[in-house]
Design a protein around this motif. Structure first.
Motif, PDB file in Angstrom:
ATOM      1  N   SER A   1     -11.464   6.666   7.493  1.00 37.44           N
ATOM      2  CA  SER A   1     -11.602   6.259   6.093  1.00 37.44           C
ATOM      3  C   SER A   1     -10.603   7.034   5.252  1.00 37.44           C
ATOM      4  CB  SER A   1     -13.032   6.513   5.610  1.00 37.44           C
ATOM      5  OG  SER A   1     -13.248   7.881   5.467  1.00 37.44           O
ATOM      6  N   LEU A   2     -10.103   6.372   4.206  1.00 37.28           N
ATOM      7  CA  LEU A   2      -9.108   6.980   3.316  1.00 37.28           C
ATOM      8  C   LEU A   2      -9.492   6.621   1.897  1.00 37.28           C
ATOM      9  CD1 LEU A   2      -6.263   8.225   2.755  1.00 37.28           C
ATOM     10  CD2 LEU A   2      -5.325   6.009   3.236  1.00 37.28           C
ATOM     11  N   SER A   3      -9.743   7.628   1.072  1.00 36.90           N
ATOM     12  CA  SER A   3     -10.153   7.353  -0.300  1.00 36.90           C
ATOM     13  C   SER A   3      -8.938   6.983  -1.131  1.00 36.90           C
ATOM     14  CB  SER A   3     -10.811   8.606  -0.863  1.00 36.90           C
ATOM     15  OG  SER A   3     -10.853   8.525  -2.258  1.00 36.90           O
ATOM     16  N   TYR A   4      -9.112   6.111  -2.121  1.00 35.44           N
ATOM     17  CA  TYR A   4      -7.959   5.700  -2.914  1.00 35.44           C
ATOM     18  C   TYR A   4      -7.452   6.815  -3.803  1.00 35.44           C
ATOM     19  CZ  TYR A   4     -10.752   5.118  -7.182  1.00 35.44           C
ATOM     20  OH  TYR A   4     -11.550   5.329  -8.272  1.00 35.44           O
ATOM     21  N   LEU A   5      -8.240   7.876  -3.971  1.00 35.10           N
ATOM     22  CA  LEU A   5      -7.789   9.001  -4.793  1.00 35.10           C
ATOM     23  C   LEU A   5      -6.973  10.007  -3.998  1.00 35.10           C
ATOM     24  CD1 LEU A   5     -11.010   9.663  -6.846  1.00 35.10           C
ATOM     25  CD2 LEU A   5      -8.835   8.823  -7.714  1.00 35.10           C
ATOM     26  N   ALA A   6      -6.844   9.791  -2.711  1.00 30.29           N
ATOM     27  CA  ALA A   6      -6.159  10.774  -1.871  1.00 30.29           C
ATOM     28  C   ALA A   6      -4.673  10.524  -1.786  1.00 30.29           C
ATOM     29  CB  ALA A   6      -6.768  10.754  -0.473  1.00 30.29           C
ATOM     30  N   PHE A   7      -4.096   9.973  -2.826  1.00 24.74           N
ATOM     31  CA  PHE A   7      -2.647   9.775  -2.880  1.00 24.74           C
ATOM     32  C   PHE A   7      -2.104  10.617  -4.018  1.00 24.74           C
ATOM     33  CE2 PHE A   7      -1.917   6.224  -0.037  1.00 24.74           C
ATOM     34  CZ  PHE A   7      -3.185   5.705   0.127  1.00 24.74           C
ATOM     35  N   GLU A   8      -0.796  10.935  -3.945  1.00 24.02           N
ATOM     36  CA  GLU A   8      -0.232  11.756  -4.999  1.00 24.02           C
ATOM     37  C   GLU A   8      -0.201  10.969  -6.297  1.00 24.02           C
ATOM     38  OE1 GLU A   8       3.578  13.271  -4.119  1.00 24.02           O
ATOM     39  OE2 GLU A   8       3.691  14.421  -5.979  1.00 24.02           O
TER      40      GLU A   8
ATOM     41  N   ALA B   1      -2.660   9.715  -7.974  1.00 26.03           N
ATOM     42  CA  ALA B   1      -3.627   8.621  -8.101  1.00 26.03           C
ATOM     43  C   ALA B   1      -4.786   9.070  -8.963  1.00 26.03           C
ATOM     44  CB  ALA B   1      -4.135   8.204  -6.719  1.00 26.03           C
ATOM     45  N   THR B   2      -5.174   8.243  -9.907  1.00 26.49           N
ATOM     46  CA  THR B   2      -6.353   8.519 -10.731  1.00 26.49           C
ATOM     47  C   THR B   2      -7.207   7.270 -10.692  1.00 26.49           C
ATOM     48  OG1 THR B   2      -5.265   7.674 -12.691  1.00 26.49           O
ATOM     49  CG2 THR B   2      -5.104  10.037 -12.284  1.00 26.49           C
ATOM     50  N   LYS B   3      -8.343   7.326 -11.398  1.00 26.54           N
ATOM     51  CA  LYS B   3      -9.226   6.168 -11.346  1.00 26.54           C
ATOM     52  C   LYS B   3      -8.576   4.957 -11.994  1.00 26.54           C
ATOM     53  CE  LYS B   3     -13.519   8.510 -10.811  1.00 26.54           C
ATOM     54  NZ  LYS B   3     -14.722   9.014 -11.402  1.00 26.54           N
ATOM     55  N   ARG B   4      -7.686   5.218 -12.945  1.00 30.28           N
ATOM     56  CA  ARG B   4      -7.025   4.075 -13.590  1.00 30.28           C
ATOM     57  C   ARG B   4      -5.750   3.700 -12.872  1.00 30.28           C
ATOM     58  NH1 ARG B   4      -7.863   4.885 -19.998  1.00 30.28           N
ATOM     59  NH2 ARG B   4     -10.099   5.245 -19.874  1.00 30.28           N
ATOM     60  N   ASN B   5      -5.119   4.680 -12.240  1.00 30.56           N
ATOM     61  CA  ASN B   5      -3.821   4.439 -11.610  1.00 30.56           C
ATOM     62  C   ASN B   5      -4.028   4.347 -10.102  1.00 30.56           C
ATOM     63  OD1 ASN B   5      -1.170   4.312 -10.916  1.00 30.56           O
ATOM     64  ND2 ASN B   5      -0.746   6.476 -11.284  1.00 30.56           N
ATOM     65  N   ARG B   6      -4.461   3.179  -9.640  1.00 28.10           N
ATOM     66  CA  ARG B   6      -4.770   3.057  -8.218  1.00 28.10           C
ATOM     67  C   ARG B   6      -3.519   2.758  -7.404  1.00 28.10           C
ATOM     68  NH1 ARG B   6     -10.414   1.046  -7.066  1.00 28.10           N
ATOM     69  NH2 ARG B   6     -11.566   1.820  -8.847  1.00 28.10           N
ATOM     70  N   PRO B   7      -3.459   3.257  -6.171  1.00 24.55           N
ATOM     71  CA  PRO B   7      -2.282   2.944  -5.344  1.00 24.55           C
ATOM     72  C   PRO B   7      -2.335   1.486  -4.897  1.00 24.55           C
ATOM     73  CG  PRO B   7      -3.879   4.198  -4.092  1.00 24.55           C
ATOM     74  CD  PRO B   7      -4.398   4.143  -5.487  1.00 24.55           C
ATOM     75  N   ASN B   8      -1.172   0.908  -4.692  1.00 24.94           N
ATOM     76  CA  ASN B   8      -1.091  -0.498  -4.357  1.00 24.94           C
ATOM     77  C   ASN B   8      -1.118  -0.663  -2.838  1.00 24.94           C
ATOM     78  OD1 ASN B   8      -0.654  -3.199  -4.338  1.00 24.94           O
ATOM     79  ND2 ASN B   8       1.522  -3.067  -4.869  1.00 24.94           N
ATOM     80  N   VAL B   9      -2.306  -0.676  -2.259  1.00 25.63           N
ATOM     81  CA  VAL B   9      -2.437  -0.749  -0.797  1.00 25.63           C
ATOM     82  C   VAL B   9      -3.094  -2.066  -0.437  1.00 25.63           C
ATOM     83  CG1 VAL B   9      -3.561   0.283   1.188  1.00 25.63           C
ATOM     84  CG2 VAL B   9      -2.631   1.744  -0.579  1.00 25.63           C
ATOM     85  N   GLN B  10      -2.453  -2.825   0.445  1.00 28.13           N
ATOM     86  CA  GLN B  10      -3.011  -4.100   0.895  1.00 28.13           C
ATOM     87  C   GLN B  10      -3.442  -3.992   2.344  1.00 28.13           C
ATOM     88  OE1 GLN B  10      -3.318  -6.330  -1.361  1.00 28.13           O
ATOM     89  NE2 GLN B  10      -2.183  -5.008  -2.775  1.00 28.13           N
TER      90      GLN B  10
ATOM     91  N   GLY C   1      -1.808  19.181  -3.275  1.00 25.04           N
ATOM     92  CA  GLY C   1      -1.800  17.963  -4.070  1.00 25.04           C
ATOM     93  C   GLY C   1      -0.499  17.179  -4.022  1.00 25.04           C
ATOM     94  N   ARG C   2       0.465  17.638  -3.224  1.00 24.18           N
ATOM     95  CA  ARG C   2       1.733  16.893  -3.136  1.00 24.18           C
ATOM     96  C   ARG C   2       1.714  16.012  -1.888  1.00 24.18           C
ATOM     97  NH1 ARG C   2       4.356  21.791  -5.130  1.00 24.18           N
ATOM     98  NH2 ARG C   2       4.330  22.568  -2.991  1.00 24.18           N
ATOM     99  N   SER C   3       2.514  14.957  -1.922  1.00 22.09           N
ATOM    100  CA  SER C   3       2.428  14.027  -0.801  1.00 22.09           C
ATOM    101  C   SER C   3       3.217  14.504   0.412  1.00 22.09           C
ATOM    102  CB  SER C   3       2.904  12.642  -1.228  1.00 22.09           C
ATOM    103  OG  SER C   3       4.292  12.672  -1.456  1.00 22.09           O
ATOM    104  N   SER C   4       4.254  15.276   0.214  1.00 25.45           N
ATOM    105  CA  SER C   4       5.116  15.806   1.292  1.00 25.45           C
ATOM    106  C   SER C   4       5.374  14.786   2.406  1.00 25.45           C
ATOM    107  CB  SER C   4       4.565  17.101   1.886  1.00 25.45           C
ATOM    108  OG  SER C   4       3.286  16.940   2.412  1.00 25.45           O
ATOM    109  N   GLY C   5       5.873  13.643   2.008  1.00 28.72           N
ATOM    110  CA  GLY C   5       6.277  12.655   2.997  1.00 28.72           C
ATOM    111  C   GLY C   5       5.184  11.690   3.414  1.00 28.72           C
ATOM    112  N   MET C   6       3.954  11.931   3.037  1.00 33.67           N
ATOM    113  CA  MET C   6       2.877  11.031   3.458  1.00 33.67           C
ATOM    114  C   MET C   6       2.704   9.915   2.449  1.00 33.67           C
ATOM    115  SD  MET C   6       0.099  13.668   4.948  1.00 33.67           S
ATOM    116  CE  MET C   6       0.166  14.951   3.769  1.00 33.67           C
ATOM    117  N   GLY C   7       1.964   8.893   2.821  1.00 33.06           N
ATOM    118  CA  GLY C   7       1.714   7.787   1.899  1.00 33.06           C
ATOM    119  C   GLY C   7       1.972   6.459   2.582  1.00 33.06           C
ATOM    120  N   ILE C   8       2.202   5.444   1.768  1.00 33.98           N
ATOM    121  CA  ILE C   8       2.411   4.100   2.309  1.00 33.98           C
ATOM    122  C   ILE C   8       3.828   4.018   2.862  1.00 33.98           C
ATOM    123  CG2 ILE C   8       2.282   1.649   1.806  1.00 33.98           C
ATOM    124  CD1 ILE C   8       0.786   2.444  -0.749  1.00 33.98           C
ATOM    125  N   ILE C   9       3.942   3.476   4.059  1.00 36.06           N
ATOM    126  CA  ILE C   9       5.272   3.309   4.668  1.00 36.06           C
ATOM    127  C   ILE C   9       5.835   1.984   4.186  1.00 36.06           C
ATOM    128  CG2 ILE C   9       6.462   3.018   6.860  1.00 36.06           C
ATOM    129  CD1 ILE C   9       4.444   4.791   8.144  1.00 36.06           C
ATOM    130  N   GLY C  10       7.122   1.997   3.848  1.00 38.54           N
ATOM    131  CA  GLY C  10       7.734   0.852   3.179  1.00 38.54           C
ATOM    132  C   GLY C  10       7.800  -0.416   3.994  1.00 38.54           C
TER     133      GLY C  10
END
Lengths: 256, 190
Positions: free
Chosen positions: A121-128, A130-139, A166-175
């Protein structure tokens, strides 16, 4: 209880060990040969703590081997023993960086397939950022590179895409684009070793982007589709080729 | 795939994978064995062999390290020329070893045929099995050569069974050496 087939651990470093082999530790870790005496005084502590890595379990007088493979030893900081085994199935471990595929969105949490026995499981807040209003665009179907914060046998694994500061250091959505494929875990460990020859030789061939997940997944992207596929084929074949065969193959390709 | 003589069995192991809610165990891995005969549908004999294999594998597998998961072992008989159960046991052990599942010990299967005149034959062919008075199959663990499973077809006395067991334990050493050599060959390429 005498160990019937116990051999000294140092004698077997670098050799193949099978499950059921008992390894005896050197004397200064196990002072009393007949049994474990409880140390009530803080007097003479043993010299550093021995780390018992994957493939080994503590049992009575020594270490019991539970997986087949090559026994390795690292002498620094108290010493560590582990078994280098080849396997394809991934078991989540805390702190591992892996590539996951989004399979479902359930409320505030994404379900990722990481190749283990359970979806992570991955919470939507666990991105650099990301806030409750600024959600990451994950499909569904996206690739995510993240690390495990919770990964034990009793609980569902949880991933995050930020590190402790709190920094992403290379992690996140792959392009977009690129190619995802699966290899064995041993090859990934070889590629992640510092100054890996395979990566250095490949980088002289074409420029490319590479993401290695400890769950056996590799994502590659080069300028053209053909170059991407060539790199994929070389990486897949690296497992079975020796160094000379690899150099020959690369020389042939760079000559073309 | 393991083939002593002409008997040949192909083993595939999948896991630890997600288990169905009805089948998952809360504290250990749920091991499932499927034995497919060369021709025909699996029958009662295959089911009983599957249970024997499952109990033997569960004795050595450290299932507590993977709770709520399912491990599936599928065995396909490619050719049967005697000693099938011990061949299946050896194939199962090699599959567990190859997949990297945590094991407390290794095991091997040895079949003994007791001839009508009292001589003991190890790893009998199909013809020798038919002529024998009793066929005993043992699963022997690598630690202390303990017996994990014993099954008998036919009748024999207790002393004869002890003799067969002793012969099987000696033969087990050869099989464990074969495991060690195969693993060594595999890791020599790293």
């Amino acid at each position: 209880m005498a160990a019937e087939r116990g051999t000294a651990a140092e004698a077997l470093v670098g050799q193949v060990v099978l499950p059921g082999d008992l390894l005896l530790l050197p004397a200064h870790y196990d002072e009393d040969a007949e049994g474990e005496r409880l140390r009530l005084s803080a007097g003479t502590a043993p010299q550093g703590r021995l780390l018992c890595g994957p493939g080994l379990r503590r049992s009575g007088a020594g270490l019991l081997v539970t997986k087949c493979g090559l026994l390795r030893h690292r002498p620094g900081g108290g010493g560590a023993y582990w078994v280098d085994s080849q396997q394809k199935r991934y078991v989540p471990v805390k702190g591992d960086h892996v590539i996951g595929i989004v399979t479902a969105k359930a409320g505030d949490v994404f379900r990722l397939d990481v190749g283990g026995s359970e979806p992570a499981s991955l919470s939507y807040l666990a991105f650099e950022g990301a806030t409750k209003r600024n959600r990451p665009n994950v499909q569904v179907g996206d690739l995510i590179y993240g690390q495990f914060v919770v990964a034990n046998k009793d609980m569902e694994p949880e991933m995050v895409c930020i590190d402790s500061s709190g920094r992403s250091s290379g992690m996140g959505i792959i392009g977009q684009d690129g190619f995802l494929f699966k290899v064995s875990l041993g090859l990934i460990r070889k590629l992640l070793a510092p100054k890996c020859e395979i990566i250095q030789e490949l980088s002289q061939l074409y420029p490319f982007e590479l993401v290695l997940g400890m769950n056996g997944r590799i994502w590659v992207k080069a300028k053209t589709v053909q170059q991407t596929l060539i790199i994929v084929n070389i990486l897949e074949a690296c497992e079975y080729m020796t160094a000379e065969q690899r150099k020959q193959a690369l020389a042939k390709l760079s000559g073309n | 795939s393991v083939c002593p003589g002409d008997t040949s069995v192909l083993a595939g192991l999948y896991g630890p994978a997600e288990a169905k809610i009805s089948k998952e165990l809360p504290d250990r891995a749920a091991l499932e064995v499927l034995l497919r005969p060369k021709v025909g549908l699996p029958g009662v004999l295959e089911r009983s062999r599957e249970q024997l294999l499952r109990q033997t594998c569960e004795a050595v597998l450290l299932g507590v390290l993977h709770p709520r998961t399912a491990i599936s072992l599928v065995l396909q008989v490619l050719s049967d020329a005697g000693s099938l159960l011990s061949c299946c046991l050896n194939a199962a052990c090699m599959a567990l070893l190859d997949a990297g599942l945590p094991l407390a010990a290794l095991f091997c299967g040895v079949t003994c045929a007791l001839q009508p005149d009292g001589t003991i034959l190890l790893d009998p062919t199909a013809r020798q099995e038919q002529e024998a008075r009793a066929i005993l199959t043992f699963a022997i663990a690598s630690s202390n050569r303990k017996v994990l499973m014993a099954t008998t077809k036919g009748s024999c006395s207790v002393e004869e069974m002890q003799q067969c067991l002793a012969a099987a334990q000696c033969a087990a050493s050869t099989i464990f050496q074969f495991y060690r050599d195969s693993v060594r060959r595999r890791y020599s390429k790293c």
